[in-house]
Each structure stands twice: as structure tokens, then as C-alpha cells.
Write a protein that holds these residues in place. Structure first.
Motif, PDB file in Angstrom:
ATOM      1  N   PRO A 271      38.020  29.903  71.107  1.00 20.21           N
ATOM      2  CA  PRO A 271      36.717  29.206  71.161  1.00 20.21           C
ATOM      3  C   PRO A 271      36.489  28.454  72.479  1.00 20.21           C
ATOM      4  CG  PRO A 271      37.751  28.882  69.036  1.00 20.21           C
ATOM      5  CD  PRO A 271      38.771  29.562  69.876  1.00 20.21           C
ATOM      6  N   GLY A 272      37.511  27.736  72.953  1.00 20.69           N
ATOM      7  CA  GLY A 272      37.351  27.002  74.205  1.00 20.69           C
ATOM      8  C   GLY A 272      37.149  27.922  75.395  1.00 20.69           C
TER       9      GLY A 272
ATOM     10  N   ARG B 229      40.199  34.904  85.911  1.00 17.14           N
ATOM     11  CA  ARG B 229      40.989  34.809  84.691  1.00 17.14           C
ATOM     12  C   ARG B 229      40.201  35.527  83.590  1.00 17.14           C
ATOM     13  NH1 ARG B 229      41.042  28.935  85.495  1.00 17.14           N
ATOM     14  NH2 ARG B 229      39.782  28.860  83.589  1.00 17.14           N
ATOM     15  N   LYS B 230      40.799  35.662  82.446  1.00 18.76           N
ATOM     16  CA  LYS B 230      40.094  36.319  81.351  1.00 18.76           C
ATOM     17  C   LYS B 230      38.809  35.594  80.994  1.00 18.76           C
ATOM     18  CE  LYS B 230      44.220  38.269  79.135  1.00 18.76           C
ATOM     19  NZ  LYS B 230      45.020  38.319  77.877  1.00 18.76           N
ATOM     20  N   ASP B 231      38.786  34.271  81.254  1.00 17.15           N
ATOM     21  CA  ASP B 231      37.629  33.465  80.849  1.00 17.15           C
ATOM     22  C   ASP B 231      36.915  32.826  82.034  1.00 17.15           C
ATOM     23  OD1 ASP B 231      39.672  31.766  81.534  1.00 17.15           O
ATOM     24  OD2 ASP B 231      39.221  30.277  79.990  1.00 17.15           O
ATOM     25  N   LYS B 232      37.191  33.308  83.247  1.00 17.83           N
ATOM     26  CA  LYS B 232      36.585  32.659  84.415  1.00 17.83           C
ATOM     27  C   LYS B 232      36.230  33.673  85.488  1.00 17.83           C
ATOM     28  CE  LYS B 232      37.215  28.989  87.853  1.00 17.83           C
ATOM     29  NZ  LYS B 232      35.801  28.573  87.671  1.00 17.83           N
ATOM     30  N   ILE B 233      35.010  33.564  85.998  1.00 17.33           N
ATOM     31  CA  ILE B 233      34.550  34.417  87.097  1.00 17.33           C
ATOM     32  C   ILE B 233      35.092  33.865  88.410  1.00 17.33           C
ATOM     33  CG2 ILE B 233      32.514  35.316  88.290  1.00 17.33           C
ATOM     34  CD1 ILE B 233      30.962  34.892  85.673  1.00 17.33           C
ATOM     35  N   ALA B 234      35.543  34.731  89.292  1.00 12.50           N
ATOM     36  CA  ALA B 234      36.026  34.308  90.615  1.00 12.50           C
ATOM     37  C   ALA B 234      34.838  33.821  91.436  1.00 12.50           C
ATOM     38  CB  ALA B 234      36.731  35.464  91.319  1.00 12.50           C
ATOM     39  N   MET B 235      34.898  32.563  91.843  1.00 12.88           N
ATOM     40  CA  MET B 235      33.787  31.954  92.567  1.00 12.88           C
ATOM     41  C   MET B 235      34.268  31.469  93.933  1.00 12.88           C
ATOM     42  SD  MET B 235      31.279  32.022  90.266  1.00 12.88           S
ATOM     43  CE  MET B 235      30.091  30.711  90.537  1.00 12.88           C
TER      44      MET B 235
END
Length: 526
Positions: free
Chosen positions: A30-31, A235-241
Motif C-alpha cells: 500500500p505505501g 525502483r519498483k515504486d519510483k520513477i527515475a527523476m
């Protein structure tokens, strides 16, 4: 975010062709799902799709231009279309009436500019603005570059040196005017650097500055994109910015209402610089005064290129418009071109050190920011593979889109440039010590050489046959070799070599020698 809104957002992401970002959605807790949804909502699916398309198009155009230049060089002929003239035919050096500098003008002119600069500082009309959003990956550290210590005897970091130079220039302007003055320090950070920078300043008591006069704000972030137009998962839950380049300044000024803050403080002139130059003169009175008395709305400091092929951008004119042209865009014949006196025709190297009026910045943010074209930067971007494993690539795999702070030169009504001596004002910190230039070692040596020269010019002596005078020719590339003696002078004692005879004249100094406020009092009393 409600379930219906989340489902709609995920559907829109798939519809814009970026469904690879949702590859691990079923595995996320969920997080993690909330974090990814927040990223996607901030960007907006339409904005994300357009950004990826724009990055892919820019990458293709860059490759096309590169291939076309190669074909033209091979053919040894110009293209027939006049609109496609080679850059060398459209390029012109800075006109003499737009260029000032220490070697170009007599001392009394420099003093007049300096007095004008001090007058503007004393009237609380000058601010400095630091560009500090970069990640410092080439330096090889995981914290903001301003927190880096290059190994000076004092152990001072770049942030501390810069803060103390602000304090000293405020003191000098106050002494000349008989009143207290303030030079506000605006610091543009990014998602990566804001938190660590804020904590660092708090832990060090803002290096003696009033916290209300240190204003930190954040620039925007943009997704990194693959060579086939797909946003990259870090990461699985984060776009590379990545930060949107130092040219993201203009949008960040608007986002954070910085120009309104400047107006409330009465700021009229802004000195903008990059964090990595260990020799930067904060709110340089000579540069400020030169620009003000010339009526400039935009200005740039430049250094003479060390050699024709030095990889620095050149401040020049293209089709009559002022801009910075990257060294890679200029052909070898143009790079080597010389004037009758033997100097390079295109010698004005850009050092990311600029002057703007506040009114010019207001015009840029209001009218021209949307016209700035992003540039392609090809980078190594860590990513997760299809199995969810983190991969650190060994060669460039992604596109980062950046705007450059100097891209607004073209909009200036009165642009000027000011040439400074490299050994006195420019030694950037970009690379780890494995490199032979722009490293912690070369930055440290450049500063110690400068302070060694100041000590000798003030009448100080070092034992065991140290030379009585040093010419810049003895260290033609700042930081290339160690000075004969180690001498570090606190910015709180001297901003740019002024007033040192009071402490050093006819004194024999032992290396390593640190002239801080305490030592200055001891020497003055001796």
C-alpha cells in the motif's frame, strides 16, 4: 487518492504508452503504491507522455545534426540551403564594446566599477543566487557538492567559504557607507539536495549569517527516458527523476515566488553562480558595478580559454544574438582561429557566473521561459530490470532533459561580458581525484596558490628561499602543482586580498600558515 481516481490514473498511464512503469504494480504494498501514484499524479499522464515524446524527438534531432555535420565534413562543402549555413559562418566573437575586464581597463576604471558595486551592495540592492541542484555524481559523493571539503588546512567546505565571503563583502560595503547592509543568499536546490543542504546549514549555524537571509528553494524534476522513449523506473515504486538543469532556475523562481521576495527586500541586481567554483567572488563589487554602469540587464563573467580545444562553452554571437556555444559544436578550424596578435578569436570561456537585473528575470519568467528549448544530456541512469533487480549501467542508457541558465542571453536588451583571470576566479570542482583536472586536488591547489600570492603581495615572507614574488605564469593551469608554501587566508579576514599588509608586511610566515580572525588579531598587535 480514491480507488476510482487511482484506476483512472493507471489507465491514463497505460494509454500514453508508459505501462512499463506499472510492471511491478501487483507486487507493491500500500505505501509503495501511494508513492508511485503520487509521482504519476504530479507529472500527469499527458505531461509524462509529452515529456517522453519530446525527449525522444530531441535525441533524434541531436543524432541527426551530429550525422549531418559528419557528412558535411566528409563532403568538404557547405550545404546549398542558406538557412543551413554551417555554424562557423554564423558565428562572431564578442564585440569589444560589450567586453570589459581586469586586463582590458586601467586600475582607475576598475576602482570606479568597484565603488559603484559597493554602493549598490550598501543600498541593499544586491543578492546572490546559488545554483546547487546537481547530484555530484562525477565527483563521486552522495551528498550536495557544497558540503564537500577539498582538504584545505582549515577543513572548510564550499558552502562555508561562500558564506564567509558574503559576510566579508557585507562588512566592506558597510565600512564604506557607514551603515549595516545585507546581501541575501538564495540557494536553488533539488529533490536530492534540499534536505541535506538545509540540515547542513542548521547544524553549522548558517555560518554566521542570519537564517532569514538564506532562502532555499527547489527546482523541478523531470523523468529520465530511455532511447526508445520510455520513462525509467529507478525502483519498483519510483520513477527515475533528475533536476531540469540550471536553466530550471526561471521556472523555479516563479514556482517559489522568489522574485516577489526579492522585490519586498528591494533587490534590483542578482549575481548568479554555480556551487562548484572554489574561487567564486560572491556579489563581486567590480562585476556588479561594471554591469550597472553599463546599463546591462544581463551579463556574464568569462575566462580566456587555456588552449583552443579546451572543452568549455564559448560566449559569442550567432546570427547577431548573444549566446553560449558548446565547444563540441564549433569546428576545428574555427576553434583554432586567431587574431593578428595571436590571441584566439573565440576565447571567451563561459564559467556559469552571471549578472541579471531583477526586472530582466521578471520578464524572462513572464514572457520567455516557455521558449527555452531543453537540451539532451545522455547519462548513466540506474534502473530496475524486468525481474526487479537494481542495475547500475556501465555506459549511458538514458536521456535527461535540461535547460541551461545562459539560454536567456538571447533575450537581453543590453548584454555585456566581463573577462576575469582564471587563476584568480575560476577553478571548478567536478571530478573525483582520479581525474587530472577540475578535481578536489586542483581546486585546493588553486585556492592555496591564490592565497600564497596574496601573502607575498602584502609583504609576507616564507623561509628557506621562497620566492619574493609569484607570477601567474608559474602556475599556468590553476591547481597543476603545489605552491612553494601552504597559506590559507580566511574570507572573514580578506575578501580578495585587500588589507593583508596590516597583518603580513615584513612578517616571516611558517608553512602551513592559516590567517583566520584570531591570528589576524595576534599579528595586528605584534
Amino acid at each position: 487518492m480514491g480507488s476510482e481516481a487511482a484506476a483512472a490514473l493507471l489507465g491514463a498511464v497505460r494509454a500514453c504508452g508508459q505501462d512499463q512503469l506499472l510492471r511491478f504494480w501487483p507486487q507493491l504494498g500500500p505505501g509503495q503504491r501511494r508513492a508511485l501514484l503520487a509521482d504519476l499524479a504530479t507529472l500527469g499522464p499527458a505531461g509524462l507522455g509529452e515529456h517522453c515524446h519530446r525527449a525522444l524527438r530531441a535525441w533524434g534531432q541531436r543524432r541527426h545534426r551530429r550525422d549531418r555535420r559528419r557528412l558535411l565534413r566528409d563532403a568538404l562543402q557547405d550545404p546549398p540551403d542558406p538557412a543551413d549555413r554551417p555554424l562557423s559562418a554564423r558565428l562572431r566573437p564578442l564585440p569589444p564594446d560589450a567586453l570589459g575586464g581586469a586586463r582590458r581597463h586601467p586600475p582607475h576604471t576598475l576602482r570606479r566599477w568597484e565603488l559603484e558595486g559597493f554602493h549598490q551592495i550598501a543600498q541593499n540592492r544586491v543578492a546572490v543566487l546559488l545554483l546547487a541542484g546537481g547530484q555530484g555524481t562525477r565527483l563521486g559523493v552522495t551528498y550536495p557538492k557544497g558540503m564537500y571539503s577539498v582538504g584545505l588546512p582549515s577543513g572548510k567546505t564550499l558552502y562555508q567559504l561562500q558564506a564567509e565571503r558574503i559576510r566579508r563583502v557585507e562588512e566592506l560595503a558597510g565600512q564604506k557607507s557607514g551603515s549595516r547592509c545585507t546581501v541575501p543568499w538564495y540557494i536553488m536546490t533539488s529533490e536530492f539536495t534540499l534536505g541535506p543542504t538545509a540540515r547542513f546549514f542548521e547544524e553549522h549555524g548558517y555560518f554566521g549569517l542570519d537564517p532569514s537571509d538564506v532562502v532555499m528553494f527547489e527546482q523541478r524534476m523531470l523523468p529520465a527516458v530511455t532511447f526508445d522513449g520510455k520513462a525509467i523506473l529507478e525502483r519498483k515504486d519510483k520513477i527515475a527523476m533528475a533536476p531540469d538543469g540550471n536553466g530550471g532556475l526561471y521556472r523555479a523562481l516563479e514556482d517559489n515566488r522568489i522574485l516577489e521576495d526579492m522585490e519586498q527586500r528591494g533587490i534590483q541586481y542578482v549575481h548568479v553562480y554555480c556551487v562548484d567554483n572554489i574561487l567564486v567572488k560572491m556579489a563581486d563589487p567590480v562585476f556588479i558595478g561594471f554591469c550597472v554602469l553599463r546599463g546591462a540587464d544581463c551579463g556574464a563573467k568569462v575566462v580566456e580559454k587555456a588552449y583552443p580545444a579546451e572543452p568549455v562553452g564559448v560566449v559569442c554571437q550567432v546570427d547577431g544574438v548573444f549566446q553560449v556555444v558548446e565547444y563540441s559544436e564549433i569546428g576545428p578550424e574555427t576553434v583554432q582561429a586567431r587574431n593578428p596578435d595571436g590571441s584566439l578569436v573565440y576565447s571567451a570561456g563561459n564559467i556559469c557566473n552571471h549578472f541579471f537585473t531583477r526586472s530582466f528575470l521578471e520578464t524572462v519568467t513572464r514572457e520567455f521561459e516557455s521558449l527555452l528549448q531543453p537540451h539532451v544530456a545522455v547519462k548513466k541512469v540506474p534502473y530496475v530490470d524486468e525481474e526487479g533487480n537494481l542495475v547500475t549501467p556501465d555506459k549511458p542508457n538514458g536521456i535527461k532533459m535540461e535547460k541551461f541558465v545562459f539560454d536567456v542571453f538571447q533575450f537581453a536588451k543590453n548584454f555585456v561580458a566581463f573577462e576575469v583571470l582564471r587563476e584568480e576566479e575560476f577553478s571548478p570542482l567536478k571530478n573525483a581525484d582520479t581525474a587530472d583536472k577540475d578535481s578536489p586536488t586542483t581546486a585546493r591547489r588553486a585556492l592555496l596558490w591564490q592565497h600564497y600570492r596574496w601573502a607575498l603581495e602584502a609583504g609576507g615572507r616564507f623561509p628557506r628561499g621562497s620566492p619574493s614574488g609569484v607570477s601567474p605564469d608559474q602556475d599556468p593551469i590553476p591547481g597543476a602543482q603545489e605552491p612553494p608554501a601552504i597559506c590559507e587566508i580566511s574570507p572573514l579576514v580578506s575578501y580578495f586580498g585587500e588589507g593583508l599588509a596590516t597583518y603580513l608586511k615584513d612578517k616571516e610566515l611558517q608553512s602551513p600558515f592559516i590567517l583566520d580572525e584570531h591570528e589576524a588579531k595576534v599579528l595586528a598587535a605584534a
